[in-house]
Enzyme design. Structure first.
Site, PDB file in Angstrom:
ATOM      1  N   HIS A 140       0.839  -1.204   0.000  1.00 54.30           N
ATOM      2  CA  HIS A 140       0.000   0.000   0.000  1.00 54.30           C
ATOM      3  C   HIS A 140       0.872   1.251   0.000  1.00 54.30           C
ATOM      4  O   HIS A 140       0.661   2.174  -0.804  1.00 54.30           O
ATOM      5  CB  HIS A 140      -0.908  -0.027   1.240  1.00 54.30           C
ATOM      6  CG  HIS A 140      -1.661   1.242   1.488  1.00 54.30           C
ATOM      7  ND1 HIS A 140      -2.996   1.395   1.195  1.00 54.30           N
ATOM      8  CD2 HIS A 140      -1.257   2.429   2.023  1.00 54.30           C
ATOM      9  CE1 HIS A 140      -3.382   2.621   1.530  1.00 54.30           C
ATOM     10  NE2 HIS A 140      -2.342   3.261   2.033  1.00 54.30           N
ATOM     11  N   GLU A 141       1.859   1.293   0.889  1.00 53.31           N
ATOM     12  CA  GLU A 141       2.721   2.471   0.986  1.00 53.31           C
ATOM     13  C   GLU A 141       3.590   2.637  -0.259  1.00 53.31           C
ATOM     14  O   GLU A 141       3.815   3.759  -0.739  1.00 53.31           O
ATOM     15  CB  GLU A 141       3.587   2.402   2.244  1.00 53.31           C
ATOM     16  CG  GLU A 141       2.812   2.444   3.547  1.00 53.31           C
ATOM     17  CD  GLU A 141       1.929   3.686   3.666  1.00 53.31           C
ATOM     18  OE1 GLU A 141       2.327   4.748   3.138  1.00 53.31           O
ATOM     19  OE2 GLU A 141       0.859   3.600   4.280  1.00 53.31           O
ATOM     20  N   HIS A 144       1.831   4.393  -3.083  1.00 58.32           N
ATOM     21  CA  HIS A 144       1.827   5.863  -2.976  1.00 58.32           C
ATOM     22  C   HIS A 144       3.066   6.447  -3.656  1.00 58.32           C
ATOM     23  O   HIS A 144       2.997   7.473  -4.337  1.00 58.32           O
ATOM     24  CB  HIS A 144       1.809   6.289  -1.506  1.00 58.32           C
ATOM     25  CG  HIS A 144       0.483   6.171  -0.833  1.00 58.32           C
ATOM     26  ND1 HIS A 144      -0.697   6.610  -1.402  1.00 58.32           N
ATOM     27  CD2 HIS A 144       0.147   5.671   0.388  1.00 58.32           C
ATOM     28  CE1 HIS A 144      -1.692   6.390  -0.561  1.00 58.32           C
ATOM     29  NE2 HIS A 144      -1.214   5.818   0.522  1.00 58.32           N
ATOM     30  N   GLU A 215      -6.098   7.000  -0.912  1.00 57.30           N
ATOM     31  CA  GLU A 215      -6.011   5.838  -0.034  1.00 57.30           C
ATOM     32  C   GLU A 215      -6.743   4.642  -0.642  1.00 57.30           C
ATOM     33  O   GLU A 215      -6.258   3.506  -0.577  1.00 57.30           O
ATOM     34  CB  GLU A 215      -6.574   6.171   1.347  1.00 57.30           C
ATOM     35  CG  GLU A 215      -5.757   7.190   2.138  1.00 57.30           C
ATOM     36  CD  GLU A 215      -4.333   6.752   2.362  1.00 57.30           C
ATOM     37  OE1 GLU A 215      -4.070   5.528   2.449  1.00 57.30           O
ATOM     38  OE2 GLU A 215      -3.446   7.630   2.453  1.00 57.30           O
TER      39      GLU A 215
END
Length: 306
Positions: A140-141, A144, A215
């Site tokens: 997930h990070e 980004h 997100e």
């Protein structure tokens, strides 16, 4: 270089529109300050210096504020191993890996571009998550970073930071030096306060709207890259529940960086304030991951392999 994280055109469009609108707001804000303060040199120099500092040093500022430090492979071999594997799958540069000695379970990515990025996790997160859950959070990070929305949210937040600083400076200046002001100065002071407060409010709303969508985009990209949306859903549920049990006073410092976190540092699920939240609700995120599980034909068990 294009990574293998699934591209999100809607995220790209939203980032472009947000930056365009904030750019217009920024130009209007600087112009208003120049008219009010009658010193374009002072306004431009201060604004440029703050923007440059936020862009170039955002990673250091975030790490310092959250007590994070860069760690080598010898210290955290398993953490580095997961990041290495994900970066190889995603075909992207490996960011610097950092650890924050906080019990609050969380993670964040920062940095101006994929070649100058930092991925930080807390020791509280490492203690609580299973390997497949940790992989989902790290993916997930990393998404980004790959989508470049870390840099966009850093630059976008600059205007709100500048406006907020001006409001605070003007407030304390009036509080401790009000007796020495003439009528004209008081009018200028009120005008600066009004313009700054309006700019802060508008930038606040625009950034929150972008942050909530990014997100969801990161959740989707991570789930598709790892092929285990249920593991990410399990991590989300576990982390959100554990954060809710941490005393509010211990979350106050962290809340300033909510826009960068995997999940916000909130003591309880927000009510009306969810409309101004940096993240979508847990229910929204789990619902999306559930749909992806169906798309991928994944079994319900969080730990099931591909």
């Amino acid at each position: 270089m294009q990574s293998r994280f699934q591209a999100d055109r809607r995220l790209t469009v939203r980032m472009g529109v947000t930056l365009f609108l904030l750019g217009l707001l920024y130009v209007a804000f600087v112009a208003a300050l120049i008219v009010l303060l009658k010193s374009w040199v002072l306004v431009v120099v201060i604004a440029a210096a703050l923007l440059g500092a936020q862009y170039w040093f955002s990673d250091r500022i975030a790490l310092y504020a959250m007590h994070g430090r860069i760690v080598e492979r010898e210290e955290y071999p398993q953490l580095h191993g997961v990041v290495d594997r994900l970066c190889a799958i995603a075909d992207m540069p490996k960011p610097a890996v950092a650890v924050s000695d906080l019990d609050m379970p969380n993670a964040f990515a920062t940095g101006r571009n994929p070649d100058h990025a930092v991925l930080c996790v807390t020791t509280g997160l490492l203690r609580r998550l299973e390997p497949d859950e940790l992989e989902g959070v790290l993916a997930h990070e990393l998404s980004h970073v790959a989508h470049k929305d870390v840099a966009v949210i850093t630059v976008a937040s600059f205007l709100g930071v500048l406006a907020g600083l001006i409001v605070r400076f003007a407030f304390y200046s009036q509080l401790f030096g009000g007796g020495r002001r003439d009528q004209n100065t008081a009018v200028v002071f009120m005008a600066v306060m009004t313009v700054s407060a309006a700019v802060y409010a508008l930038s606040f709303v625009l950034i929150r709207a972008l942050s909530r969508y990014r997100e969801l985009a990161a959740d989707r990209a991570a789930a598709l890259l790892t092929g285990r949306p249920s593991a990410l859903a399990s991590a989300l549920t576990k982390v959100t529940g554990d954060i809710a049990r941490i005393p509010t006073k211990d979350l106050r410092t962290a809340q300033a960086f909510n826009a960068f976190y995997f999940t916000p540092a909130l003591g309880a699920e927000p009510g009306v304030s969810r409309f101004f939240s940096t993240h979508p609700s847990l229910e929204q995120r789990l619902e999306q991951l559930g749909r992806i599980s169906v798309e991928l034909g994944e079994a319900a068990a969080p730990g099931k392999a591909d």
